[in-house]
Write a protein that holds these residues in place. Structure first.
Motif, PDB file in Angstrom:
ATOM      1  N   VAL A   6       0.856  -1.185   0.000  1.00 27.62           N
ATOM      2  CA  VAL A   6       0.000   0.000   0.000  1.00 27.62           C
ATOM      3  C   VAL A   6       0.889   1.231   0.000  1.00 27.62           C
ATOM      4  O   VAL A   6       1.718   1.416   0.895  1.00 27.62           O
ATOM      5  CB  VAL A   6      -0.939  -0.003   1.227  1.00 27.62           C
ATOM      6  CG1 VAL A   6      -1.734   1.276   1.298  1.00 27.62           C
ATOM      7  CG2 VAL A   6      -1.852  -1.216   1.183  1.00 27.62           C
ATOM      8  N   LEU A   7       0.736   2.076  -1.040  1.00 28.11           N
ATOM      9  CA  LEU A   7       1.570   3.264  -1.195  1.00 28.11           C
ATOM     10  C   LEU A   7       0.709   4.518  -1.061  1.00 28.11           C
ATOM     11  O   LEU A   7      -0.170   4.756  -1.891  1.00 28.11           O
ATOM     12  CB  LEU A   7       2.251   3.252  -2.574  1.00 28.11           C
ATOM     13  CG  LEU A   7       3.170   4.430  -2.869  1.00 28.11           C
ATOM     14  CD1 LEU A   7       4.448   4.337  -2.046  1.00 28.11           C
ATOM     15  CD2 LEU A   7       3.496   4.476  -4.353  1.00 28.11           C
ATOM     16  N   VAL A  23       2.921  12.309 -13.068  1.00 31.12           N
ATOM     17  CA  VAL A  23       3.730  11.179 -12.611  1.00 31.12           C
ATOM     18  C   VAL A  23       3.755  11.099 -11.092  1.00 31.12           C
ATOM     19  O   VAL A  23       3.488  12.086 -10.390  1.00 31.12           O
ATOM     20  CB  VAL A  23       5.183  11.249 -13.149  1.00 31.12           C
ATOM     21  CG1 VAL A  23       5.217  11.120 -14.657  1.00 31.12           C
ATOM     22  CG2 VAL A  23       5.883  12.505 -12.716  1.00 31.12           C
ATOM     23  N   ILE A  24       4.071   9.908 -10.631  1.00 34.30           N
ATOM     24  CA  ILE A  24       4.252   9.652  -9.203  1.00 34.30           C
ATOM     25  C   ILE A  24       5.729   9.312  -9.002  1.00 34.30           C
ATOM     26  O   ILE A  24       6.248   8.388  -9.627  1.00 34.30           O
ATOM     27  CB  ILE A  24       3.369   8.494  -8.717  1.00 34.30           C
ATOM     28  CG1 ILE A  24       1.884   8.850  -8.876  1.00 34.30           C
ATOM     29  CG2 ILE A  24       3.701   8.124  -7.274  1.00 34.30           C
ATOM     30  CD1 ILE A  24       0.940   7.690  -8.626  1.00 34.30           C
ATOM     31  N   ILE A  25       6.392  10.089  -8.158  1.00 37.95           N
ATOM     32  CA  ILE A  25       7.776   9.795  -7.789  1.00 37.95           C
ATOM     33  C   ILE A  25       7.706   8.998  -6.487  1.00 37.95           C
ATOM     34  O   ILE A  25       7.256   9.520  -5.459  1.00 37.95           O
ATOM     35  CB  ILE A  25       8.595  11.080  -7.597  1.00 37.95           C
ATOM     36  CG1 ILE A  25       8.603  11.924  -8.874  1.00 37.95           C
ATOM     37  CG2 ILE A  25      10.018  10.741  -7.162  1.00 37.95           C
ATOM     38  CD1 ILE A  25       9.276  13.282  -8.719  1.00 37.95           C
ATOM     39  N   LEU A  53       7.703   4.196   2.292  1.00 36.88           N
ATOM     40  CA  LEU A  53       7.604   4.556   0.883  1.00 36.88           C
ATOM     41  C   LEU A  53       6.391   5.456   0.706  1.00 36.88           C
ATOM     42  O   LEU A  53       5.316   5.173   1.239  1.00 36.88           O
ATOM     43  CB  LEU A  53       7.449   3.308   0.004  1.00 36.88           C
ATOM     44  CG  LEU A  53       8.696   2.465  -0.211  1.00 36.88           C
ATOM     45  CD1 LEU A  53       8.380   1.276  -1.112  1.00 36.88           C
ATOM     46  CD2 LEU A  53       9.827   3.278  -0.807  1.00 36.88           C
ATOM     47  N   VAL A  54       6.570   6.548  -0.038  1.00 31.67           N
ATOM     48  CA  VAL A  54       5.508   7.522  -0.277  1.00 31.67           C
ATOM     49  C   VAL A  54       5.578   7.932  -1.738  1.00 31.67           C
ATOM     50  O   VAL A  54       6.660   8.168  -2.275  1.00 31.67           O
ATOM     51  CB  VAL A  54       5.692   8.776   0.617  1.00 31.67           C
ATOM     52  CG1 VAL A  54       4.633   9.821   0.322  1.00 31.67           C
ATOM     53  CG2 VAL A  54       5.664   8.398   2.082  1.00 31.67           C
ATOM     54  N   ARG A  86       9.982  16.384   5.685  1.00 37.40           N
ATOM     55  CA  ARG A  86       8.925  17.252   6.206  1.00 37.40           C
ATOM     56  C   ARG A  86       7.638  17.187   5.383  1.00 37.40           C
ATOM     57  O   ARG A  86       6.679  17.883   5.690  1.00 37.40           O
ATOM     58  CB  ARG A  86       9.422  18.692   6.275  1.00 37.40           C
ATOM     59  CG  ARG A  86      10.566  18.829   7.263  1.00 37.40           C
ATOM     60  CD  ARG A  86      11.027  20.236   7.403  1.00 37.40           C
ATOM     61  NE  ARG A  86      12.148  20.324   8.328  1.00 37.40           N
ATOM     62  CZ  ARG A  86      12.841  21.413   8.524  1.00 37.40           C
ATOM     63  NH1 ARG A  86      12.553  22.512   7.859  1.00 37.40           N
ATOM     64  NH2 ARG A  86      13.851  21.424   9.374  1.00 37.40           N
ATOM     65  N   VAL A  87       7.627  16.344   4.353  1.00 37.16           N
ATOM     66  CA  VAL A  87       6.441  16.234   3.497  1.00 37.16           C
ATOM     67  C   VAL A  87       5.302  15.544   4.233  1.00 37.16           C
ATOM     68  O   VAL A  87       4.149  15.948   4.126  1.00 37.16           O
ATOM     69  CB  VAL A  87       6.787  15.501   2.177  1.00 37.16           C
ATOM     70  CG1 VAL A  87       5.540  15.101   1.418  1.00 37.16           C
ATOM     71  CG2 VAL A  87       7.682  16.380   1.316  1.00 37.16           C
ATOM     72  N   LEU A  88       5.626  14.498   4.987  1.00 39.57           N
ATOM     73  CA  LEU A  88       4.582  13.804   5.748  1.00 39.57           C
ATOM     74  C   LEU A  88       4.272  14.589   7.009  1.00 39.57           C
ATOM     75  O   LEU A  88       5.163  15.187   7.612  1.00 39.57           O
ATOM     76  CB  LEU A  88       5.042  12.393   6.127  1.00 39.57           C
ATOM     77  CG  LEU A  88       5.173  11.412   4.977  1.00 39.57           C
ATOM     78  CD1 LEU A  88       5.670  10.071   5.490  1.00 39.57           C
ATOM     79  CD2 LEU A  88       3.866  11.248   4.250  1.00 39.57           C
TER      80      LEU A  88
END
Length: 156
Positions: free
Chosen positions: A62-63, A84-86, A94-95, A146-148
């Motif tokens: 699950v991403l 796109v998804i990086i 994993l994100v 710091r994204v999450l």
């Protein structure tokens, strides 16, 4: 052979992957990127922050998908098949980061990364580690960690 020093003419090299969100260009350290894949519609989850688009199945895992534009305070992305998804590793998770397009792989010296200006807002300084000026482009280096959202702050 002598060890590498960190003088301004001989600072360490790093590779970054640059990408576009709207008219702006950003980058992250290539060592945290696991793969780049086309947009896949995400399954929404209840009670998640607005910038979390949902989750996708990545080879049985699950991403979570983060709309990076929304997370950075820009507008929400309306994804198309061109987005796109990086897939990145942020700490131990994993994100997927939803972006408009991947632009380039760039190699820079640490001394080419300028600090974020003091006139920038707190939100900018929270996410932008530094600025690169290359070939007439201004590229913001993102603090991936710091994204999450901070789990302790959300629990409060």
């Amino acid at each position: 052979m002598t060890p590498m020093t960190t003088s301004s003419s001989n600072s360490a090299l790093r590779e970054l992957i640059s990408f576009q969100i709207g008219a702006q260009e950003f980058c992250v350290d290539i060592m945290s990127v696991r793969e780049i894949r086309g947009w896949t519609p995400a399954t929404p989850l209840p009670r998640t922050p607005v910038f979390v688009r949902g989750v996708i199945n990545l080879r049985g895992a699950v991403l979570p998908i983060v709309d990076l534009g929304s997370r950075l305070g820009l507008q929400m992305t309306e994804p198309t098949e061109r987005h796109v998804i990086i897939v990145t590793r942020i700490e131990e998770q994993l994100v997927g980061l939803l972006v408009d397009a991947v632009c380039d792989i760039i190699t820079v010296r640490d001394d080419q990364i300028q600090s974020t200006p003091d006139v920038a807002s707190d939100l900018v300084q929270q996410f932008v580690k530094g600025i690169l000026s290359m070939e007439g482009r201004m590229i913001s280096l993102i603090y991936l960690e710091r994204v999450l959202p901070d789990r302790e702050a959300e629990a409060a």
